[in-house]
Scaffold this motif. Structure first.
Motif, PDB file in Angstrom:
ATOM      1  N   THR A  48      -8.806  -7.221  -7.622  1.00 20.58           N
ATOM      2  CA  THR A  48      -9.023  -5.893  -8.191  1.00 20.58           C
ATOM      3  C   THR A  48      -9.521  -5.936  -9.629  1.00 20.58           C
ATOM      4  OG1 THR A  48      -6.685  -5.817  -8.860  1.00 20.58           O
ATOM      5  CG2 THR A  48      -7.252  -4.875  -6.721  1.00 20.58           C
ATOM      6  N   LYS A  51      -4.376  -9.569  -7.973  1.00 17.13           N
ATOM      7  CA  LYS A  51      -4.781  -9.152  -9.312  1.00 17.13           C
ATOM      8  C   LYS A  51      -6.240  -9.503  -9.587  1.00 17.13           C
ATOM      9  CE  LYS A  51      -1.274 -11.141 -11.442  1.00 17.13           C
ATOM     10  NZ  LYS A  51      -0.366 -11.538 -12.558  1.00 17.13           N
ATOM     11  N   ARG A  86       0.194 -12.938  -5.477  1.00 17.05           N
ATOM     12  CA  ARG A  86       0.063 -11.972  -6.567  1.00 17.05           C
ATOM     13  C   ARG A  86      -1.212 -12.234  -7.370  1.00 17.05           C
ATOM     14  NH1 ARG A  86       5.579 -13.263  -7.214  1.00 17.05           N
ATOM     15  NH2 ARG A  86       5.085 -14.540  -9.031  1.00 17.05           N
ATOM     16  N   PHE A 134      -7.479  -6.362 -12.258  1.00 18.98           N
ATOM     17  CA  PHE A 134      -6.369  -6.037 -13.174  1.00 18.98           C
ATOM     18  C   PHE A 134      -5.590  -7.316 -13.488  1.00 18.98           C
ATOM     19  CE2 PHE A 134      -7.484  -1.868 -11.871  1.00 18.98           C
ATOM     20  CZ  PHE A 134      -6.953  -0.990 -12.792  1.00 18.98           C
ATOM     21  N   CYS A 135      -6.155  -8.153 -14.347  1.00 19.17           N
ATOM     22  CA  CYS A 135      -5.524  -9.422 -14.692  1.00 19.17           C
ATOM     23  C   CYS A 135      -5.756  -9.696 -16.184  1.00 19.17           C
ATOM     24  CB  CYS A 135      -6.091 -10.552 -13.832  1.00 19.17           C
ATOM     25  SG  CYS A 135      -7.888 -10.643 -13.811  1.00 19.17           S
ATOM     26  N   LEU A 153       6.600  -2.608 -11.246  1.00 20.06           N
ATOM     27  CA  LEU A 153       5.402  -3.453 -11.278  1.00 20.06           C
ATOM     28  C   LEU A 153       5.378  -4.398 -12.475  1.00 20.06           C
ATOM     29  CD1 LEU A 153       2.637  -0.993 -10.003  1.00 20.06           C
ATOM     30  CD2 LEU A 153       3.672  -2.929  -8.810  1.00 20.06           C
ATOM     31  N   VAL A 213      -1.442  -1.573  -4.234  1.00 20.77           N
ATOM     32  CA  VAL A 213       0.005  -1.803  -4.213  1.00 20.77           C
ATOM     33  C   VAL A 213       0.560  -1.579  -2.804  1.00 20.77           C
ATOM     34  CG1 VAL A 213       2.214  -0.895  -5.015  1.00 20.77           C
ATOM     35  CG2 VAL A 213       0.367  -1.300  -6.637  1.00 20.77           C
ATOM     36  N   PHE A 239      -1.215  -0.506 -12.103  1.00 27.82           N
ATOM     37  CA  PHE A 239      -1.980  -1.228 -11.082  1.00 27.82           C
ATOM     38  C   PHE A 239      -2.359  -0.263  -9.961  1.00 27.82           C
ATOM     39  CE2 PHE A 239      -2.737  -4.410  -7.783  1.00 27.82           C
ATOM     40  CZ  PHE A 239      -3.413  -5.387  -8.511  1.00 27.82           C
ATOM     41  N   PHE A 257       2.838  -7.360 -12.634  1.00 26.11           N
ATOM     42  CA  PHE A 257       1.638  -6.533 -12.531  1.00 26.11           C
ATOM     43  C   PHE A 257       1.647  -5.523 -13.669  1.00 26.11           C
ATOM     44  CE2 PHE A 257       2.535  -7.894  -8.214  1.00 26.11           C
ATOM     45  CZ  PHE A 257       1.291  -8.290  -7.741  1.00 26.11           C
TER      46      PHE A 257
END
Length: 830
Positions: free
Chosen positions: A784, A781, A777, A786-787, A180, A194, A189, A185
């Motif tokens: 969710t 990200k 991608r 998660f960035c 990842l 995923v 993640f 990522f």
């Protein structure tokens, strides 16, 4: 049949089986040794040899093992040495093979296999392989868009082996922790995102082969398992026969009405042996899937009869008690209540009550070898029977006595003739007549003479009898028996159909919403008898054609002679969901309707012809004809698999010899009608009627019908109680990954289950697939969270301040603030 030993040599399986379940492991060892020696000599004749030094690595290995005291146990002496099993080495000298304990696993065919069927060794081997791959990836250099497709083509190909879903999570953890970050990522993640498909804003990246980029290993495993279940059963291969035997053995273990895949695993899974079939059953049940096979059922034998396991399940006993009750039932070789009661159906036999096998009847099934349960479990057996089926105050007497038997049964050892007042006992394959006592008594008593009088045939009025044996030998007899009760059976007269339409009505009456299909309309013009005569003489022809438009399909069939005016017309709608409909499916349903009608006609041929009469089946759909009549293996993933496999099974069971004929469709558009041959003219007629029937259905508002399991369908896959026409991997992937994804969104208060249904996921799928890889991608990200926002940059120790750099209103910048930021630089156009 119980296979005591298994030997793998090269790419060939050498299986040596005992002739019956009563044979012990010591009895079969000589034949195992002989088979191994013959195989090693056969290899040497071809210029090769078996190297015993490799043992389980590549050359050979033998499983001879001691198991626990369970169903089908193979018991060998505790001091048994491996020197009793020899094989010739490279120099032709006999050398002993390595001995494996039940829990000892060795590498063979790339996997760690243990006789005890434990997957722990293989799970650890996969874990080590994943760690090695991850360490190699960390020190390598790859483009971001190459990493995720690389998973599918490298490490996931090495991890294709049956494992539980939680085991896959442990195995794949080091792989994702390394892959990842290389793909852009964070390594932690969300796994639910995923593995989620790209259509649901997951991290699925299109693979060069147009398949899913990073599918869940459990979904890949499920696909292979379903492919094996459906493909081998549909094509009737040798593996399919072994699978069918395994399914029937499991159904006998559970003792229920339905096949093993149609049962709820948490209810009856504890009753079955630990096999590959059981593991697949657990996988499918966890995803609300099941497979229905064309297998025989455990039928009831008399009026008022019940299956014992259904009685215990309805009594709501706990799982441990249910397991031991089932063990008692299997030891007694009993399926239904009639297997443990007297012939008159009034009381439970003394043997079944005490926990001993009944000597009054022969086994109708091949039962596994079973040790007798301990005495305390027979107390539980008697207590449960007393609570469920016995009268409260009378010993062993049923609350509701069973009724008459469905049919005479020669599996019963004792038969009584009321007319001659004679009692017969089965000895081997002959019936022995006993001598009645001269003095009357309350129970009918008979002597078993020393000089036996055999009878080759029984009187016509013989019925089952339950007796009690009294061992008092004398000079004239071996002892005597008293008759406890006799049963009676009713000759159930089946209504024989008098016409083709009667057979059609009977079939139509047996159709349920989920099982069975027959055409909606069947009409006959002319003489039915002349049609039957033409079938007997091999002069009958069947022509079918389909019509499809706007996700609605129909078909028309005519069955007639070449010269006569007698004809049978059949009209039907194509079953299935709108997405299943196609012109090929309409052609296939027409062929199925034609073959079913020919089978109805064959039932009325009296007497049956000595040889299967030929009949020609014509159609203008070349693809449909190939799927139905050509001898190639069907694949569950190909379109219209359910109909194609059903037609092949119908042809196999048909007492006729059908031949296919391809007719050019719409020939009137190329040539004048006067130049068309007989089949082309008939094709125009059925095509016209099929189109007219489709337009009629459209006019009355009929759109589509359900897709039931057909009468002769070898194996049907149901997802959420709806049958699917083929195995669609994207649908399987959704079934595996979407529950975790939905749970994640519901936990994060993003999407409730009701809101999930309101999203137009079809449009989301089109939009996601239209984006380039980097934006796919980015979307996953930012969806969710998660960035690279302030909230996570502080967690990753990339920054010390989590506030928004563009405005002072947000102390903690997250993914929801980015599109809503009112900072000067954020709202400025550029």
């Amino acid at each position: 049949m119980v296979a005591d030993c298994f030997c793998f040599v090269g790419d060939t399986d050498v299986c040596e089986a005992a002739p019956s379940v009563e044979c012990s492991g010591e009895d079969v060892l000589p034949s195992v040794h002989k088979a191994m020696l013959w195989w090693s000599k056969a290899v040497s004749l071809t210029g090769g040899a078996i190297n015993p030094d490799f043992r389980w690595n590549s050359a050979t290995g033998v499983w001879v093992f001691r198991r626990r005291r369970e169903f089908g146990a193979v018991v060998l002496p505790s001091g048994q040495s491996s020197t009793s099993l020899l094989v010739d080495d490279l120099d032709g000298r006999p050398v002993p093979l390595t001995w494996l304990e039940p829990d000892q696993a060795e590498r063979t065919l790339g996997v760690m296999m243990a006789p005890q069927s434990s997957s722990m060794a293989q799970s650890q081997a996969f874990r080590n392989k994943a760690l090695t791959w991850a360490s190699s990836l960390r020190c390598g250099f790859l483009q971001r868009y190459d990493v995720l497709p690389l998973l599918r083509s490298t490490i996931q190909k090495s991890l294709e082996y049956p494992m539980a879903k939680d085991q896959w999570e442990t195995i794949m953890s080091p792989v994702l922790m390394a892959a990842l970050p290389k793909a852009g990522f964070v390594r932690r993640f969300l796994r639910a995102v995923v593995y989620a498909p790209l259509s649901f804003q997951g991290v699925g990246v299109p693979h060069p082969s147009k398949a899913v980029g990073v599918p869940h290993p459990f979904a890949l495993q499920l696909l292979k398992h379903l492919d094996m279940l459906l493909r081998y059963s549909a094509n009737r291969t040798k593996t399919g026969q072994f699978l069918e035997a395994n399914l029937q053995a499991h159904q006998l273990e559970t003792g229920t009405k339905y096949g093993i895949f149609q049962q709820v695993f948490c209810n009856t899974g504890i009753l079955t042996s630990d096999t590959w079939v059981k593991r697949v059953w657990e996988e499918l049940d966890s995803l609300d899937m099941h497979v229905e096979f064309l297998s025989p059922r455990l039928e009831l034998q008399r009026d008022g009869d019940q299956r014992l396991m259904q009685i215990f399940i309805d009594a709501l006993v706990d799982q441990t008690t249910l397991k031991w009750l089932n063990w008692c039932r299997v030891y007694l070789h009993a399926v239904t209540l009639s297997d443990i009661v007297t012939a008159d159906g009034a009381q439970i036999t003394r043997e079944a009550w005490s926990g001993f096998r009944d000597s009054h009847r022969l086994d109708r099934y091949v039962w596994p070898r079973t040790a007798r349960p301990a005495s305390r479990w027979w107390d539980v057996w008697r207590a449960c029977l007393a609570r469920t089926v016995l009268a409260p105050s009378v010993h062993r007497r049923l609350t509701r006595p069973l009724g008459e038997w469905n049919a005479p049964d020669l599996h019963w050892r004792w038969q009584y003739s009321p007319e001659t007042r004679s009692l017969y006992h089965l000895e081997g394959s002959l019936w022995v007549r006993t001598t009645p006592f001269p003095t009357p008594s309350r129970h009918r008593r008979f002597r078993i003479p020393l000089v036996q009088s055999f009878a080759s045939n029984l009187p016509q009025d013989c019925v089952r009898a339950s007796v009690e044996f009294h061992s008092r030998p004398s000079r004239e007899s071996k002892g005597w028996v008293s008759v406890l009760g006799v049963g009676s059976h009713v000759e159930r007269q089946l209504t024989n159909p008098n016409s083709i339409l009667d057979v059609w009505r009977q079939q139509r009456a047996s159709v349920t919403p989920n099982y069975g299909w027959v055409p909606e309309t069947v009409t006959i013009e002319g003489s039915e008898q002349r049609l039957l005569l033409a079938l007997r003489q091999g002069k009958l022809r069947a022509i079918s054609d389909g019509s499809y438009k706007n996700q609605l399909g129909t078909a028309c069939v005519q069955i007639r002679t070449l010269t006569g005016s007698d004809v049978m017309w059949i009209l039907c709608q194509t079953p299935g969901k709108p997405e299943d409909q196609s012109s090929t499916r309409s052609e296939l349903i027409g062929l199925l309707a034609a073959l079913m009608a020919l089978g109805w006609m064959a039932q009325l041929l009296d007497p049956p012809p000595p040889e299967p009469p030929p009949v020609e089946v014509a159609c203008d759909g070349l693809v449909a004809l190939r799927k139905s009549f050509y001898r190639y293996h069907l694949k569950p993933s190909e379109a219209q698999f359910d109909l194609a496999s059903t037609i092949r099974e119908t042809i196999r069971r048909l007492p006729l010899s059908p031949k296919s004929r391809h007719v050019r469709g719409h020939s009137d558009r190329k040539r004048p009608q006067a130049m068309l041959d007989w089949f082309e003219l008939r094709n125009l007629e059925v095509d016209s009627k099929a189109q007219a029937y489709r337009r009629h259905l459209e006019s009355i508002g009929v759109t589509s019908t359900s897709n039931p399991c057909f009468f002769d369908e070898p194996a049907a896959l149901f997802i959420s109680n709806e049958k699917v026409s083929r195995v669609d991997f994207s649908q399987l992937l959704d079934s595996v990954t979407l529950p975790d994804l939905k749970e994640h969104w519901a936990t994060r208060f993003r999407l409730s289950p009701a809101q999930w249904e309101e999203v137009d996921w079809t449009s989301v799928s089109r939009a996601m697939h239209a984006l380039p890889a980097k934006l796919q991608r980015w979307t996953a990200k930012h969806t969710t969270g998660f960035c690279g926002v302030g909230k996570f940059r502080v967690r990753w120790k990339s920054d010390t301040n989590s506030s928004c750099p563009r405005c002072s209103d947000c102390p903690i910048e997250d993914h929801l603030h980015v599109p809503r930021c009112h900072g000067v630089t954020a709202v400025a156009e550029w």
